[in-house]
Design a protein around this motif. Structure first.
Motif, PDB file in Angstrom:
ATOM      1  N   GLU A  57     -12.265   5.318  -0.396  1.00 20.63           N
ATOM      2  CA  GLU A  57     -12.721   5.312  -1.781  1.00 20.63           C
ATOM      3  C   GLU A  57     -11.632   5.004  -2.803  1.00 20.63           C
ATOM      4  OE1 GLU A  57     -14.714   9.010  -2.492  1.00 20.63           O
ATOM      5  OE2 GLU A  57     -16.614   8.195  -1.751  1.00 20.63           O
ATOM      6  N   ALA A  58     -10.381   5.055  -2.416  1.00 22.85           N
ATOM      7  CA  ALA A  58      -9.318   4.769  -3.385  1.00 22.85           C
ATOM      8  C   ALA A  58      -8.083   4.255  -2.673  1.00 22.85           C
ATOM      9  CB  ALA A  58      -8.972   6.013  -4.204  1.00 22.85           C
ATOM     10  N   LEU A  59      -7.367   3.391  -3.361  1.00 23.01           N
ATOM     11  CA  LEU A  59      -6.166   2.768  -2.822  1.00 23.01           C
ATOM     12  C   LEU A  59      -5.149   2.665  -3.951  1.00 23.01           C
ATOM     13  CD1 LEU A  59      -5.121   1.259  -0.213  1.00 23.01           C
ATOM     14  CD2 LEU A  59      -5.853  -0.845  -1.351  1.00 23.01           C
ATOM     15  N   PHE A  60      -3.887   2.951  -3.622  1.00 25.94           N
ATOM     16  CA  PHE A  60      -2.816   2.905  -4.614  1.00 25.94           C
ATOM     17  C   PHE A  60      -1.735   1.960  -4.097  1.00 25.94           C
ATOM     18  CE2 PHE A  60      -5.033   6.908  -4.833  1.00 25.94           C
ATOM     19  CZ  PHE A  60      -5.305   7.033  -6.182  1.00 25.94           C
ATOM     20  N   VAL A  61      -1.407   0.935  -4.895  1.00 24.17           N
ATOM     21  CA  VAL A  61      -0.483  -0.102  -4.453  1.00 24.17           C
ATOM     22  C   VAL A  61       0.631  -0.253  -5.477  1.00 24.17           C
ATOM     23  CG1 VAL A  61      -2.346  -1.270  -3.223  1.00 24.17           C
ATOM     24  CG2 VAL A  61      -1.742  -2.028  -5.540  1.00 24.17           C
ATOM     25  N   ALA A  62       1.805  -0.695  -4.986  1.00 19.80           N
ATOM     26  CA  ALA A  62       2.973  -0.770  -5.871  1.00 19.80           C
ATOM     27  C   ALA A  62       4.022  -1.684  -5.269  1.00 19.80           C
ATOM     28  CB  ALA A  62       3.560   0.620  -6.097  1.00 19.80           C
ATOM     29  N   ALA A  63       5.032  -1.976  -6.077  1.00 18.56           N
ATOM     30  CA  ALA A  63       6.218  -2.705  -5.637  1.00 18.56           C
ATOM     31  C   ALA A  63       7.425  -1.789  -5.670  1.00 18.56           C
ATOM     32  CB  ALA A  63       6.458  -3.909  -6.548  1.00 18.56           C
ATOM     33  N   ASP A  64       8.401  -2.089  -4.831  1.00 22.13           N
ATOM     34  CA  ASP A  64       9.716  -1.448  -4.879  1.00 22.13           C
ATOM     35  C   ASP A  64       9.659   0.066  -4.737  1.00 22.13           C
ATOM     36  OD1 ASP A  64      10.990  -3.981  -5.364  1.00 22.13           O
ATOM     37  OD2 ASP A  64      10.348  -3.836  -7.443  1.00 22.13           O
ATOM     38  N   GLY A  65       8.692   0.563  -3.969  1.00 20.82           N
ATOM     39  CA  GLY A  65       8.656   1.987  -3.656  1.00 20.82           C
ATOM     40  C   GLY A  65       8.123   2.882  -4.749  1.00 20.82           C
ATOM     41  N   HIS A  84       2.558   4.082  -7.679  1.00 22.55           N
ATOM     42  CA  HIS A  84       1.541   3.039  -7.778  1.00 22.55           C
ATOM     43  C   HIS A  84       1.654   2.316  -9.106  1.00 22.55           C
ATOM     44  CE1 HIS A  84      -0.656   6.346  -9.782  1.00 22.55           C
ATOM     45  NE2 HIS A  84      -1.633   5.540 -10.135  1.00 22.55           N
ATOM     46  N   HIS A  85       1.557   1.007  -9.041  1.00 21.67           N
ATOM     47  CA  HIS A  85       1.435   0.161 -10.219  1.00 21.67           C
ATOM     48  C   HIS A  85      -0.029  -0.178 -10.498  1.00 21.67           C
ATOM     49  CE1 HIS A  85       5.780  -0.857  -9.357  1.00 21.67           C
ATOM     50  NE2 HIS A  85       5.819  -0.548 -10.643  1.00 21.67           N
ATOM     51  N   VAL A  86      -0.836  -0.186  -9.442  1.00 20.20           N
ATOM     52  CA  VAL A  86      -2.272  -0.436  -9.587  1.00 20.20           C
ATOM     53  C   VAL A  86      -3.015   0.571  -8.724  1.00 20.20           C
ATOM     54  CG1 VAL A  86      -4.174  -2.076  -9.322  1.00 20.20           C
ATOM     55  CG2 VAL A  86      -1.903  -2.903  -9.990  1.00 20.20           C
ATOM     56  N   GLY A  87      -3.969   1.265  -9.338  1.00 22.28           N
ATOM     57  CA  GLY A  87      -4.895   2.114  -8.598  1.00 22.28           C
ATOM     58  C   GLY A  87      -6.240   1.415  -8.523  1.00 22.28           C
ATOM     59  N   VAL A 112       0.856  -1.189   0.000  1.00 26.02           N
ATOM     60  CA  VAL A 112       0.000   0.000   0.000  1.00 26.02           C
ATOM     61  C   VAL A 112       0.891   1.238   0.000  1.00 26.02           C
ATOM     62  CG1 VAL A 112      -1.708   1.337   1.286  1.00 26.02           C
ATOM     63  CG2 VAL A 112      -1.892  -1.165   1.198  1.00 26.02           C
ATOM     64  N   ARG A 113       0.660   2.144  -0.951  1.00 29.66           N
ATOM     65  CA  ARG A 113       1.451   3.367  -1.051  1.00 29.66           C
ATOM     66  C   ARG A 113       0.655   4.608  -0.669  1.00 29.66           C
ATOM     67  NH1 ARG A 113       5.901   4.505  -0.613  1.00 29.66           N
ATOM     68  NH2 ARG A 113       6.566   5.505  -2.545  1.00 29.66           N
ATOM     69  N   GLN A 114      -0.660   4.573  -0.880  1.00 26.12           N
ATOM     70  CA  GLN A 114      -1.499   5.678  -0.437  1.00 26.12           C
ATOM     71  C   GLN A 114      -2.948   5.215  -0.384  1.00 26.12           C
ATOM     72  OE1 GLN A 114      -1.113   9.376  -2.619  1.00 26.12           O
ATOM     73  NE2 GLN A 114      -2.208  10.540  -1.079  1.00 26.12           N
ATOM     74  N   ARG A 115      -3.678   5.772   0.584  1.00 25.82           N
ATOM     75  CA  ARG A 115      -5.097   5.469   0.736  1.00 25.82           C
ATOM     76  C   ARG A 115      -5.854   6.796   0.792  1.00 25.82           C
ATOM     77  NH1 ARG A 115      -6.849   0.696   2.848  1.00 25.82           N
ATOM     78  NH2 ARG A 115      -4.807   0.375   3.826  1.00 25.82           N
ATOM     79  N   TRP A 116      -6.869   6.926  -0.037  1.00 29.95           N
ATOM     80  CA  TRP A 116      -7.718   8.114  -0.010  1.00 29.95           C
ATOM     81  C   TRP A 116      -9.040   7.735   0.642  1.00 29.95           C
ATOM     82  CZ3 TRP A 116      -7.074  10.642  -5.560  1.00 29.95           C
ATOM     83  CH2 TRP A 116      -5.791  11.179  -5.653  1.00 29.95           C
ATOM     84  N   ALA A 117      -9.112   8.014   1.965  1.00 28.99           N
ATOM     85  CA  ALA A 117     -10.297   7.678   2.745  1.00 28.99           C
ATOM     86  C   ALA A 117     -10.690   6.226   2.469  1.00 28.99           C
ATOM     87  CB  ALA A 117     -11.432   8.648   2.431  1.00 28.99           C
TER      88      ALA A 117
END
Length: 283
Positions: A203-211, A214-217, A196-201
């Motif tokens: 309603e949205a989540l941004f995930v990624a590898a290696d810092g 985001h690779h997937v929103g 997990v790289r960022q969470r917006w309340a």
């Protein structure tokens, strides 16, 4: 040997497959506006990308229904350009084509242009700021959506003589509309293995590898409630470093009850909670 991806990661999204009803029209958009080269073409399938990599597969399905308004699926495919100048060239192509932007944003980690292809699939064209400039706190990135000065971006364009995207262009990330953020987090974080790289309340989540930022929103902004269906997104390909990483992802996904549809030593196909097909494969 693993070849570094432009996102700086050894795990990343490398290719997206779309089902389209008008192959010629959609292919022309990605060739002339995005700037991708046609790497292979048959009567019912086209592969587009750059000299270095295939990025997009278009599969013709003239009888495909439109994506239902409540169905999960693609929010946008995001093509990462290697420089601000190259993104400026992309903006010039958009303007010359007569296509209209649906948005232009400064995300603090990147600068992005948004539009839609002829069948309504979301497209993002972006460039990353240097990683040392990304705002981060406690291991999480702090993206935002701020206005982008498109006039200044256009003034910085390289003025490339042809309409081709640079060879370093890649799929930087894919953004999905999902029905349940918690279920999607379990699949993409606990199962696939992204962080997990960022969470917006809620309603949205941004995930990624290696810092990476985001690779997937993942978002629930449009309150999708049904599994993926209709034309549009068919499959997302995620590359991991080697066969050991494929095995580890397979085991994690089995542990959360995900259904594996196809399997081999160096790849497998699995469906996320909304029925979106994810192919995990070794580099």
């Amino acid at each position: 040997m693993t070849v570094p991806h432009p996102t700086g990661s050894t795990t990343y999204v490398d290719r997206v497959t779309l089902a389209v009803t008008d192959l010629d029209a959609v292919l022309a958009f990605y060739r002339e506006v995005v700037g991708l080269a046609v790497l292979d073409r048959t009567s019912d399938r086209a592969v587009l990308g750059t000299d270095d990599r295939s990025l997009l597969v278009l599969e013709a399905d003239p009888d495909a229904d439109e994506r239902p308004p409540r169905a999960a699926g693609l929010f946008h495919t995001a093509f990462l350009f290697p420089s601000r100048a190259a993104l400026g060239d992309a903006l010039h192509r958009i303007q010359a084509s007569g296509d209209q932007l649906t948005g232009a944003s400064d995300h603090r980690v990147s600068e992005a242009l948004y539009l839609r292809d002829p069948e309504g699939n979301g497209v993002e064209l972006y460039r990353d700021r240097p990683r040392e400039e990304w705002p981060e706190t406690d291991g999480r990135v702090e993206m935002d959506t701020l206005p982008l000065d498109t006039d200044a971006l256009l003034a910085d364009r390289a003025g490339a003589a042809d309409a081709s995207a640079p060879s370093e262009t890649a799929v930087g990330h894919v953004h999905l509309e999902v029905t349940d953020l918690d279920d999607s987090e379990a699949f993409y974080v606990d199962g696939v293995g992204f962080d997990v790289r960022q969470r917006w309340a809620d309603e949205a989540l941004f995930v990624a590898a290696d810092g990476y930022h985001h690779h997937v929103g993942l978002n629930t902004w449009n309150r999708r409630s049904d599994p993926v269906s209709g034309r549009g997104l068919v499959e997302i390909s995620v590359v991991v470093p080697d066969e050991d990483a494929v095995d580890a992802a397979r085991d994690r996904l089995a542990g959360i009850g995900a259904r594996v549809d196809e399997d081999s030593d160096d790849s497998f196909l699995v469906s996320d909670p909304d029925g979106i097909r994810i192919r995990i494969r070794a580099d």
